[in-house]
Design a protein around this motif. Structure first.
Motif, PDB file in Angstrom:
ATOM      1  N   GLY A 233      27.037  20.786  19.322  1.00  0.00           N
ATOM      2  CA  GLY A 233      27.227  22.216  19.645  1.00  0.00           C
ATOM      3  C   GLY A 233      28.270  22.649  18.578  1.00  0.00           C
ATOM      4  O   GLY A 233      28.259  22.460  17.479  1.00  0.00           O
ATOM      5  N   GLY A 234      29.181  23.564  19.112  1.00  0.00           N
ATOM      6  CA  GLY A 234      30.297  24.081  18.536  1.00  0.00           C
ATOM      7  C   GLY A 234      31.456  23.110  18.170  1.00  0.00           C
ATOM      8  O   GLY A 234      31.522  22.285  19.011  1.00  0.00           O
ATOM      9  N   GLU A 235      32.161  23.182  17.120  1.00  0.00           N
ATOM     10  CA  GLU A 235      33.344  22.401  16.765  1.00  0.00           C
ATOM     11  C   GLU A 235      34.287  23.433  16.232  1.00  0.00           C
ATOM     12  O   GLU A 235      34.216  24.478  16.020  1.00  0.00           O
ATOM     13  N   TYR A 236      35.678  22.697  16.345  1.00  0.00           N
ATOM     14  CA  TYR A 236      36.699  23.263  15.726  1.00  0.00           C
ATOM     15  C   TYR A 236      37.145  22.988  14.419  1.00  0.00           C
ATOM     16  O   TYR A 236      37.215  21.663  14.345  1.00  0.00           O
ATOM     17  N   SER A 237      37.253  23.365  13.317  1.00  0.00           N
ATOM     18  CA  SER A 237      37.875  23.072  12.423  1.00  0.00           C
ATOM     19  C   SER A 237      39.172  22.838  12.423  1.00  0.00           C
ATOM     20  O   SER A 237      39.973  23.256  13.318  1.00  0.00           O
ATOM     21  N   GLN A 238      39.908  21.958  11.464  1.00  0.00           N
ATOM     22  CA  GLN A 238      41.136  21.535  11.668  1.00  0.00           C
ATOM     23  C   GLN A 238      42.355  22.829  11.581  1.00  0.00           C
ATOM     24  O   GLN A 238      43.530  22.798  12.168  1.00  0.00           O
ATOM     25  N   LYS A 239      41.721  23.849  11.121  1.00  0.00           N
ATOM     26  CA  LYS A 239      42.504  25.090  11.078  1.00  0.00           C
ATOM     27  C   LYS A 239      42.080  26.104  12.296  1.00  0.00           C
ATOM     28  O   LYS A 239      42.675  27.071  12.530  1.00  0.00           O
ATOM     29  N   GLY A 240      41.303  25.470  13.030  1.00  0.00           N
ATOM     30  CA  GLY A 240      40.965  26.208  14.423  1.00  0.00           C
ATOM     31  C   GLY A 240      39.988  27.333  14.448  1.00  0.00           C
ATOM     32  O   GLY A 240      39.804  27.978  15.360  1.00  0.00           O
ATOM     33  N   VAL A 241      39.159  27.037  13.369  1.00  0.00           N
ATOM     34  CA  VAL A 241      37.930  27.956  13.323  1.00  0.00           C
ATOM     35  C   VAL A 241      36.742  27.589  14.146  1.00  0.00           C
ATOM     36  O   VAL A 241      36.349  26.380  13.705  1.00  0.00           O
ATOM     37  N   TYR A 242      36.146  28.074  15.207  1.00  0.00           N
ATOM     38  CA  TYR A 242      34.959  27.641  15.992  1.00  0.00           C
ATOM     39  C   TYR A 242      33.575  27.919  15.384  1.00  0.00           C
ATOM     40  O   TYR A 242      33.520  28.972  14.512  1.00  0.00           O
ATOM     41  N   PHE A 243      32.678  26.911  14.801  1.00  0.00           N
ATOM     42  CA  PHE A 243      31.724  26.782  14.027  1.00  0.00           C
ATOM     43  C   PHE A 243      30.620  25.838  14.651  1.00  0.00           C
ATOM     44  O   PHE A 243      30.880  25.100  15.402  1.00  0.00           O
ATOM     45  N   ALA A 244      29.633  25.984  14.075  1.00  0.00           N
ATOM     46  CA  ALA A 244      28.232  25.280  14.545  1.00  0.00           C
ATOM     47  C   ALA A 244      27.661  24.572  13.361  1.00  0.00           C
ATOM     48  O   ALA A 244      26.959  24.953  12.631  1.00  0.00           O
ATOM     49  N   PRO A 245      28.215  23.043  12.973  1.00  0.00           N
ATOM     50  CA  PRO A 245      27.768  22.551  11.994  1.00  0.00           C
ATOM     51  C   PRO A 245      26.310  22.166  11.778  1.00  0.00           C
ATOM     52  O   PRO A 245      25.762  21.883  10.607  1.00  0.00           O
ATOM     53  N   ASN A 246      25.365  22.495  12.582  1.00  0.00           N
ATOM     54  CA  ASN A 246      24.069  22.047  12.570  1.00  0.00           C
ATOM     55  C   ASN A 246      23.225  23.224  13.177  1.00  0.00           C
ATOM     56  O   ASN A 246      23.346  23.429  14.409  1.00  0.00           O
ATOM     57  N   ILE A 247      22.313  23.879  12.537  1.00  0.00           N
ATOM     58  CA  ILE A 247      21.504  24.757  13.130  1.00  0.00           C
ATOM     59  C   ILE A 247      20.026  24.343  12.809  1.00  0.00           C
ATOM     60  O   ILE A 247      19.874  24.224  11.601  1.00  0.00           O
ATOM     61  N   PRO A 248      19.038  23.871  13.658  1.00  0.00           N
ATOM     62  CA  PRO A 248      19.550  23.677  15.284  1.00  0.00           C
ATOM     63  C   PRO A 248      20.270  22.516  15.490  1.00  0.00           C
ATOM     64  O   PRO A 248      20.507  21.593  14.732  1.00  0.00           O
ATOM     65  N   THR A 249      20.700  22.465  16.824  1.00  0.00           N
ATOM     66  CA  THR A 249      21.332  21.494  17.212  1.00  0.00           C
ATOM     67  C   THR A 249      21.151  21.321  18.757  1.00  0.00           C
ATOM     68  O   THR A 249      21.087  22.413  19.453  1.00  0.00           O
ATOM     69  N   GLU A 250      20.543  20.281  19.392  1.00  0.00           N
ATOM     70  CA  GLU A 250      20.287  19.836  20.902  1.00  0.00           C
ATOM     71  C   GLU A 250      21.080  18.773  21.412  1.00  0.00           C
ATOM     72  O   GLU A 250      21.384  18.582  22.454  1.00  0.00           O
ATOM     73  N   GLU A 251      22.351  18.293  20.364  1.00  0.00           N
ATOM     74  CA  GLU A 251      22.549  16.816  20.566  1.00  0.00           C
ATOM     75  C   GLU A 251      24.137  16.796  21.394  1.00  0.00           C
ATOM     76  O   GLU A 251      24.765  17.735  20.948  1.00  0.00           O
ATOM     77  N   THR A 252      24.438  15.580  22.075  1.00  0.00           N
ATOM     78  CA  THR A 252      25.461  15.302  22.534  1.00  0.00           C
ATOM     79  C   THR A 252      25.700  13.935  22.029  1.00  0.00           C
ATOM     80  O   THR A 252      25.010  13.065  22.283  1.00  0.00           O
ATOM     81  N   PHE A 253      26.789  13.659  21.169  1.00  0.00           N
ATOM     82  CA  PHE A 253      27.048  12.476  20.500  1.00  0.00           C
ATOM     83  C   PHE A 253      28.357  11.896  20.350  1.00  0.00           C
ATOM     84  O   PHE A 253      29.343  12.735  20.561  1.00  0.00           O
ATOM     85  N   SER A 254      28.443  10.538  20.130  1.00  0.00           N
ATOM     86  CA  SER A 254      29.888  10.046  20.185  1.00  0.00           C
ATOM     87  C   SER A 254      29.814   8.666  19.191  1.00  0.00           C
ATOM     88  O   SER A 254      28.801   8.488  18.373  1.00  0.00           O
ATOM     89  N   MET A 255      31.008   8.056  19.258  1.00  0.00           N
ATOM     90  CA  MET A 255      31.090   6.848  18.253  1.00  0.00           C
ATOM     91  C   MET A 255      31.044   5.555  19.098  1.00  0.00           C
ATOM     92  O   MET A 255      31.628   5.288  19.912  1.00  0.00           O
TER      93      MET A 255
END
Ligand code: ZN
Ligand code: ZN
Length: 411
Positions: A233-255
């Protein structure tokens, strides 16, 4: 006929939520020439958001094909200095990046995969810094989609050209929550809140490993790295800006742990890789590495992908998606991972995202790799979710928790 109002809404969503353009920021758009109507709306919306400048980098898949087929290997292996300098300029300017996914399926099927591999390696060596700039979220970036004629005909082969393109655009907009009577920006804020709640639940459990099982033959244990973070879903850039890197997105992901994956995974959708369609394939992992595999179609392409480098036969991402999601409910095979990956649980071969581990953006590559981070020049998602998927998480103290029953999240 393209509905101009909807296209405008889609562009506004991309600019305001996707990259969340900041006042005076440079915007770079990478687009196929076939997306010109959408790009014009994007440029307008970017200036409305007070962008300093918008630079459009055009490409054409048919021109690229000629390039791969005709130039010498020496040219393929070279990245001209002006291209490198241009990318340095984008980094220095803290540009945000919009990439438009608009593939031409099957076009590259006769191109030697080795040539593509050579060009990829050269690009990674010379332009890896720019990839890192976006993948580590140093700036805001987004991938959105727009139909090409070839893509539309692949998805809707029995329709006339224009109807196929209209239908694909409609499906893209629908999947992206852009409809006639909604405000997509508001709809996305709610959607991103929902995804954030799922991430929070999984992060609290901090599972040691996940066990995936279904009737197609998937029986796979995926160890997660210590200190892993579920995102989506939403992420913060290293400068603190909230953005959505994928349109669309439904995923919850990890490493996943690069050395902690064992068992068999059976793909549930074809994988479109470098213009080639790999179908009906499975992978068998031992201690994180693919030790056996097969595919009914394009086995050679799968082999080339797995042999790209030492990280391309290990996992860099595990993503959970309820089978009952808007994209999956449309029941269209998009032949494009941006959509198909959001219809189904998936794994990615290759590079992991540093955002999926605590302090990931501050640790050195060596430190990250010690923790189980996977490094590769590729990151290729493939789908393995199904309506009977069961997922059990095991906590560090050995407790088993059901996460998925019958293809869907239980919490
Ligand atoms: Zn994913
Ligand atoms: Zn991925």
């Amino acid at each position: 006929m393209v509905n101009q109002e909807l296209l405008k809404k889609y562009a506004t969503l991309t600019i305001q939520v996707g990259v969340n353009v900041q006042k005076n920021q440079l915007v770079v758009i990478r687009s196929n020439v076939e997306c010109v109507l959408f790009v014009r709306e994007l440029v307008k919306a970017a200036y409305e958001a007070k962008a300093k400048n918008v630079i459009v980098e055009w490409s054409d898949d048919y021109v690229n094909k000629e390039y791969y087929e005709n130039v010498d290997e020496e040219v393929l292996k070279d990245v001209p200095q002006y291209v490198i300098e241009k990318n340095h300029y984008f980094v220095d300017q803290n540009a945000c990046l919009i990439s438009i996914s608009s593939p031409t399926p099957g076009l590259m099927k006769d191109v030697d995969p080795n040539k593509i591999k050579l060009a990829n390696i050269a690009s990674q060596n010379k332009l890896g810094f720019f990839r890192k700039f976006t993948m580590s979220n140093a700036t805001q970036w987004v991938v959105v989609a727009y139909p090409t004629l070839a893509w539309a005909k692949k998805v809707f082969p029995n329709c006339d050209d224009e109807i196929a393109q209209d239908k694909l655009l409609e499906a893209i907009l629908n999947a992206s929550r852009v409809t006639k009577d909604n405000n997509p920006v508001e709809a996305w804020q709610e959607h991103m809140d929902r995804l954030a709640k799922h991430n929070d639940m999984l992060n609290k459990y901090a599972f040691d490993k996940l066990h995936f099982k279904n009737n197609l033959g998937t029986d796979l244990e995926v160890k997660l790295v210590d200190g892993h973070i579920w995102g989506g879903g939403g992420e913060y850039s290293q400068k603190g800006v909230y953005f959505a890197p994928n349109i669309p997105t439904e995923e919850t992901f990890s490493m996943p742990h690069s050395h902690g994956v064992n068992g068999k995974v059976v793909a549930t959708k074809p994988l479109n890789y470098q213009g080639k369609l790999i179908e009906d394939f499975y992978l068998i992992f031992k201690d994180g590495k693919v030790v056996d595999f097969d595919a009914k179609k394009e086995k050679e392409t799968l082999k080339a992908l797995l042999e790209t480098d030492s990280g391309s036969s290990r996992l860099g991402e595990v993503a959970l998606i309820s089978h009952d999601s808007p994209i999956s409910n449309m029941n269209i095979l998009f032949y494009n991972t941006l959509f198909d990956e959001n219809a189904s649980c998936h794994l990615a071969l290759g590079n992991a995202y540093t955002m999926n581990i605590k302090d990931g953006n501050n640790l050195s590559e060596e430190e990250l790799m010690k923790k189980g981070y996977n490094k590769s020049i590729v990151h290729v998602d493939f789908m393995f979710g199904s309506k009977d998927m069961e997922i059990v998480g095991t906590t560090k103290d050995g407790k088993n928790v059901k996460i998925f029953i019958n293809g869907n999240f239980v919490f």
